[in-house]
Enzyme design. Sequence first.
Site, mmCIF file in Angstrom:
data_model
loop_
_atom_site.group_PDB
_atom_site.id
_atom_site.type_symbol
_atom_site.label_atom_id
_atom_site.label_comp_id
_atom_site.label_asym_id
_atom_site.label_seq_id
_atom_site.Cartn_x
_atom_site.Cartn_y
_atom_site.Cartn_z
ATOM 1 N N HIS A 87 -23.367 -8.543 12.662
ATOM 2 C CA HIS A 87 -24.239 -9.408 11.854
ATOM 3 C C HIS A 87 -24.182 -10.874 12.305
ATOM 4 O O HIS A 87 -25.039 -11.659 11.919
ATOM 5 C CB HIS A 87 -23.958 -9.247 10.354
ATOM 6 N N ASP A 139 -21.007 -2.484 11.558
ATOM 7 C CA ASP A 139 -21.083 -3.930 11.773
ATOM 8 C C ASP A 139 -20.009 -4.353 12.773
ATOM 9 O O ASP A 139 -18.988 -4.931 12.408
ATOM 10 C CB ASP A 139 -20.913 -4.652 10.425
ATOM 11 N N GLY A 241 -17.908 -17.355 7.561
ATOM 12 C CA GLY A 241 -17.327 -18.023 8.725
ATOM 13 C C GLY A 241 -16.143 -17.258 9.286
ATOM 14 O O GLY A 241 -15.730 -17.474 10.418
ATOM 15 N N SER A 243 -16.294 -13.974 9.368
ATOM 16 C CA SER A 243 -16.900 -12.738 9.864
ATOM 17 C C SER A 243 -16.643 -12.546 11.349
ATOM 18 O O SER A 243 -16.673 -13.505 12.116
ATOM 19 C CB SER A 243 -18.417 -12.782 9.670
ATOM 20 N N GLY A 244 -16.448 -11.299 11.714
ATOM 21 C CA GLY A 244 -16.189 -10.980 13.116
ATOM 22 C C GLY A 244 -14.721 -11.089 13.468
ATOM 23 O O GLY A 244 -14.269 -10.543 14.470
HETATM 24 C C1 4AZ Z 1 -19.735 -13.847 5.103
HETATM 25 O O1 4AZ Z 1 -20.696 -14.347 4.504
HETATM 26 C C2 4AZ Z 1 -18.663 -13.185 4.313
HETATM 27 N N1 4AZ Z 1 -15.220 -11.986 0.940
HETATM 28 C C3 4AZ Z 1 -17.549 -12.687 4.931
HETATM 29 C C4 4AZ Z 1 -16.569 -12.071 4.187
HETATM 30 C C5 4AZ Z 1 -16.709 -11.940 2.841
HETATM 31 C C6 4AZ Z 1 -17.804 -12.452 2.192
HETATM 32 C C7 4AZ Z 1 -18.789 -13.069 2.933
HETATM 33 C C8 4AZ Z 1 -15.654 -11.255 2.041
HETATM 34 O O2 4AZ Z 1 -19.658 -13.910 6.304
#
Ligand code: 4AZ
Length: 851
Positions: A87, A139, A241, A243-244
Amino acid sequence: MFQHLLLPLVILAISPIPGAFEDSVLSPAQEELEDLDCGHPEPSDRIVGGSDARPRSWPWQVSLHHGGGHICGGSLIAPSWVLSAAHCFVNNRTLEPAAEWSVLLGVHSQDGTLDGVQVRAVAAILVPDNYSSAELGADLALLRLASPASLGPAVRPVCLPRASHRFAYGTACWATGWGDVQEKDPLPLPWVLQEVELRLLGEAACQCLYSRPGPFNLTFQLLPGMLCAGYPEGRRDTCQGDSGGPLVCEEGGRWFQAGITSFGFGCGRRNRPGVFTAVAPYEAWIREQVMGSESEPVFPSQSPELQSGPWELKDENCTITLPECGKAPQPGAWPWEAQVMVPGSKPCHGALVSESWVLVPASCFLDPRSTDRPPRDLDNWRVLLPSRPRPEQVARLVPHKNASWDDTSDLVLLQLRAPVNLSLGPRPVCLPHPEHYFLPGSRCRLARWGSGGPASGPTALLEAELLSGWWCHCLYGRQGALVPPPGHPPHKLCPAYREEEEENESSWSLLCQEEGTWFLAGIRDFSSGCLRPRAFHPLQTHGPWIGHVTQGAYLEDQLAWDWGSEGEETETQICPPRTEHGACGLRPEPAPMGLLWPWMAEVHVAGDRVCTGILVAPGWVLAATHCVLRPGSTTVPYIEVYLGRAGASPLPQGQQVSRLVISIRLPRHLGLRPPLALLELSSQIEPSPSALSICLHPGGIPLGASCWVLGWKDPQDRVPVAAAVSILTSRLCHCLYQGILTPGTLCVLYAEGQEDRCEVASAPLLLCQTEGGSWVFVGIAVQGSRELFATTGPEEAWLSHTVGEAHFLPPSGSPYWLPEGSNLCPLDMAGASGSSSAVLFLLLLTPLIQG
Ligand code: 4AZ
């Protein structure tokens, strides 16, 4: 136990992943690769609710930059390969070009010169074919670096789990990243990598938590290839932020990457753990992508004894974690009630919002005329909290940045020198997230707020019910203003008090209850002045600021989310005109408890007669003189007026109000008995959806309005009924009732089949609804008639003089009662009253004011 768990994972390893390995058979090349070190940070030193990581403790963590800034995390899995989340790279179903991305390796703080950091261009981004969105799984993404990373103490790969690898539920693992430290609250400078310990949650437990709907009825189906980590009570989590980035677990001295940060519902919320892409099920896909490249990731085998549990029982009941805030032993005994004592000032009332922070109005301490006055010496400040033996000391004062000039932000946060133990007496109040929607009808109470008002007061008595957002918004809002739909912060919150509020200048905060938990919903809005009901500024817009400063205030999800049709209804609503004294003639739709006519009053005269009246201002009801005064009588009878009643059906007490009539006012009429009387009430009636003033209109009937006769079907049950009517032209009316009409009398024609709807003795009312949606009072039936109505027209001056707050809408149309050009009536009209054929004949000849 083991079987239960294994089943879905086996299915997942075979079906959704293209080219999945059925088992992990080591190839000679693979065995060699095992020698390549993975998952070993330098042995020396070593997010939401996390803390600064030590340099080099997570050497596989990479930062993915796009457009000059950090966007996502990733993990180094081989010198030329980085694992991340799909994503991060897929936007509107298209993969962003690899050339726009760069990979930063060996980063600790993202601030400053980035000494020793390796930067690599991205040669390719690979995403599984079946990826569409994070919530639908798969993902993950692989990034091939344009040139390999040079491995060293700050840059090393993590180990990847094989498809058969089992991470036991309850295992403490670690997530890392430079993401937000709370929802919408970015990591502050110097942007040091954060680490947080998260426990792996069982699949059933995670699904159970996410099956409980949240605001907007949100639920989520956990899919194969996903795993959850976190805590049922929330507070520690990954966020935007991160993520990944990797979720890693230590096994036998090596770190394996169990998951990739993918998504969640908010960050750190109770019962909403972070959702990760499970890495093990994607062994085959990863191997396939990296096959043949000069560096490949390492998939060390798991030692067999680690493959056995503890596993979660499939049918395990999950326990929903209850909020840790907002619990009061009984309403009015607020365990979060804080009193701030400042030498030389009055005590200031506020609320405990976390173990270390108290929220209070800034106006207690800050001079509104000076913009940036420094806080006074805090050493002598004390905070009194319930059940605490000694007052607390204050370490810091953080004013809201708009505190000095914007009374919607009249807030400061005070940090206590030492946190209080929340299990021993004081408890924090819950705070709403920005999207919180306090349901109309929510049970609320007032609590002392700031330095005004009595030191001890009747807070427990001030029970209130939240009015609909539409109603509150339109009572105060501009004409044509769009009502904020659910999920958008309202501009104001209006509670209707059960007991009527005392007239004092104390300031209050508004606490509303959801499922037994109290939220600080609003703070007193002084700008509403004499307008009623008193409005409160919603606190939800300040949630992010409070969260940011306190890093631990109890921002709580909405607990009651049965919005019903009200939510949909508000979405398209636009406000009707508002007068100088607030709105008039608003009819909440759908009506609360069948209260369709909030202006309609029951006038009980001396205990025997009951007739209709109409609220024209908070302290005044207009009624037919013949109803309230007996011919020849000169004394004022005992009259009681009731509002908020819908016939005999019992209504909640809070919807009903009654007042005594203290005087009857009649306009001067030369020798004649005027048809309309004004009843002055013993005290004003606070506007509410069940008791609201009607609008008046200069000149009678607004242009284009539709009109109704409102009365009771019978005097016993007093259920209001409305009959659609047309208004006859003044000329026609005069012709029909030649010689018997007093000025300002008007004739109506009932729509077919509606003639007998209203009981005549009750003096039915004539109302019209303007094109703008406001309801206007036009007249009251003259004694004994259903067709003739005495209008306010000739008495406008008297009305507005006697009742300053009567709401006259801007004029439209021409006055009804002005004499028309010709006095000629069609032949034989005199005495034709009541003859429907004659009326119909005339209808064809004469234009009507449309009804
Ligand atoms: C995001 O928006 C995101 N609490 C990543 C992790 C989580 C929520 C949102 C988990 O990238």
